[in-house]
Write an enzyme that holds these catalytic residues in place. Structure first.
Site, PDB file in Angstrom:
ATOM      1  N   HIS A 231      11.332  39.116  -1.887  1.00 44.36           N
ATOM      2  CA  HIS A 231      11.093  39.816  -0.621  1.00 44.36           C
ATOM      3  C   HIS A 231      12.385  40.316   0.023  1.00 44.36           C
ATOM      4  O   HIS A 231      12.342  41.187   0.890  1.00 44.36           O
ATOM      5  CB  HIS A 231      10.362  38.893   0.356  1.00 44.36           C
TER       6      HIS A 231
ATOM      7  N   GLU B  86       0.713  30.202  -7.142  1.00 49.35           N
ATOM      8  CA  GLU B  86       0.241  30.847  -5.907  1.00 49.35           C
ATOM      9  C   GLU B  86      -0.854  31.867  -6.202  1.00 49.35           C
ATOM     10  O   GLU B  86      -1.107  32.761  -5.406  1.00 49.35           O
ATOM     11  CB  GLU B  86       1.413  31.477  -5.140  1.00 49.35           C
TER      12      GLU B  86
ATOM     13  N   ASP C 183       0.499  32.631  -0.329  1.00 46.71           N
ATOM     14  CA  ASP C 183      -0.170  33.527  -1.278  1.00 46.71           C
ATOM     15  C   ASP C 183      -1.352  32.851  -1.961  1.00 46.71           C
ATOM     16  O   ASP C 183      -2.363  33.505  -2.231  1.00 46.71           O
ATOM     17  CB  ASP C 183       0.831  34.041  -2.318  1.00 46.71           C
TER      18      ASP C 183
HETATM   19  C1  3PY Z   1       4.028  31.423  -0.454  1.00 47.67           C
HETATM   20  O1  3PY Z   1       3.693  30.533   0.338  1.00 47.67           O
HETATM   21  O2  3PY Z   1       3.263  32.287  -0.908  1.00 47.67           O
HETATM   22  C2  3PY Z   1       5.405  31.492  -0.882  1.00 47.67           C
HETATM   23  O3  3PY Z   1       5.701  32.182  -1.823  1.00 47.67           O
HETATM   24  C3  3PY Z   1       6.429  30.729  -0.107  1.00 47.67           C
HETATM   25  O4  3PY Z   1       7.579  31.450   0.003  1.00 47.67           O
HETATM   26 MG    MG Z   2       4.367  33.682  -2.236  1.00 49.65          MG
END
Ligand code: 3PY
Ligand code: MG
Length: 245
Positions: free
Chosen positions: A33, A141, A167
């Protein structure tokens, strides 16, 4: 001991110097990011190493150039987002580790003081030391990664798993609902898969309240917030306190 880290989004050598010595066990330079290149990462790594701060880099995808360049500038580990398959993690390990684990490309870059470190003189020793000092940390994630987490956590060359609860919850259709039983079950499952393999489980927490929840579920490490968020919250609080004097 449970490790405590944070994400670096602001960047710069000065930020690394500020964060070193604060009690953080590691920082994750966010090239997913954040706007960081291998060149800017190298400058931040120099500042961090100078003050014994461990830096992992979150890369944006599993490609050979991205993996090699961030490792060759000296990242001590790679956090890799949005994993969707076991094959992707195998590819990641293949790029990041030397034989016998993978097929990392050889070049004695700044990791070994451009080949000057004693351990770099012998090829076997060089490869073993690089494998030892680099942590491969896929993120869980997505629902696809969750479905295969037992296999992912057991793969040779996977040193830790990082849960991205933001995510993951979004992908599960329960965005940022950190108390939702479905998310809690998923987090428990990932932690269990890690611990069955002696693998460290890291997780993001935007607050210490949420961090406590993850620690109670058995997480080994908390990546707490972002440098930018902590900085602006501290100034917001100071400004509010000032107005109240
Ligand atoms: C998330 O929580 O999606 C992350 O990637 C944390 O940075
Ligand atoms: Mg993330």
């Amino acid at each position: 001991m449970k490790r405590f880290g944070t994400f670096v989004e602001l960047g710069g050598a000065n930020v690394m110097e500020c964060l070193a010595g604060t009690g953080l066990d590691y920082v994750i330079l966010d090239a997913e990011h954040g706007p960081f290149s291998p060149e800017s990462a190298a400058q931040m790594l120099r500042a961090a190493e100078n003050r014994s701060l461990t830096v992992y880099v979150r890369i944006s995808s599993v490609t050979r150039p991205e993996v090699l360049r961030m490792l060759d500038v000296g990242a001590r580990g790679l956090v890799v987002p949005c994993i969707r398959s076991v094959a992707q993690v195998k590819e990641l390990v293949d790029h990041a580790k030397f034989p016998p684990v993978g097929h990392r490309g050889y070049c004695p870059t700044r990791t070994s003081a451009w080949g000057a470190d004693a351990w770099a003189a012998d090829a076997e020793a060089y490869m073993a030391e690089c494998n030892r000092r680099v942590s491969v940390i896929p993120q869980c994630e997505t629902q696809e990664a969750l479905e295969h987490i037992e296999e992912i956590a057991a793969l040779p060359g996977v040193d830790a798993v990082f849960i991205g609860p933001c995510d993951l919850s979004i992908d599960m259709g329960i965005p940022l609902q950190f108390d939702n039983p479905l998310l809690l079950d998923a987090v428990r499952r990932i932690i269990a898969a890690c611990h069955a393999n002696g693998t460290e489980c890291l997780i993001f927490a935007g607050s210490l309240k949420v961090a406590k929840k993850w620690l109670d579920l058995g997480a080994d490490s908390i990546a707490y917030s972002l440098d930018a968020a902590v900085l602006s919250a501290a100034y917001r609080q100071a400004a509010a306190d000032f107005r109240a004097l």
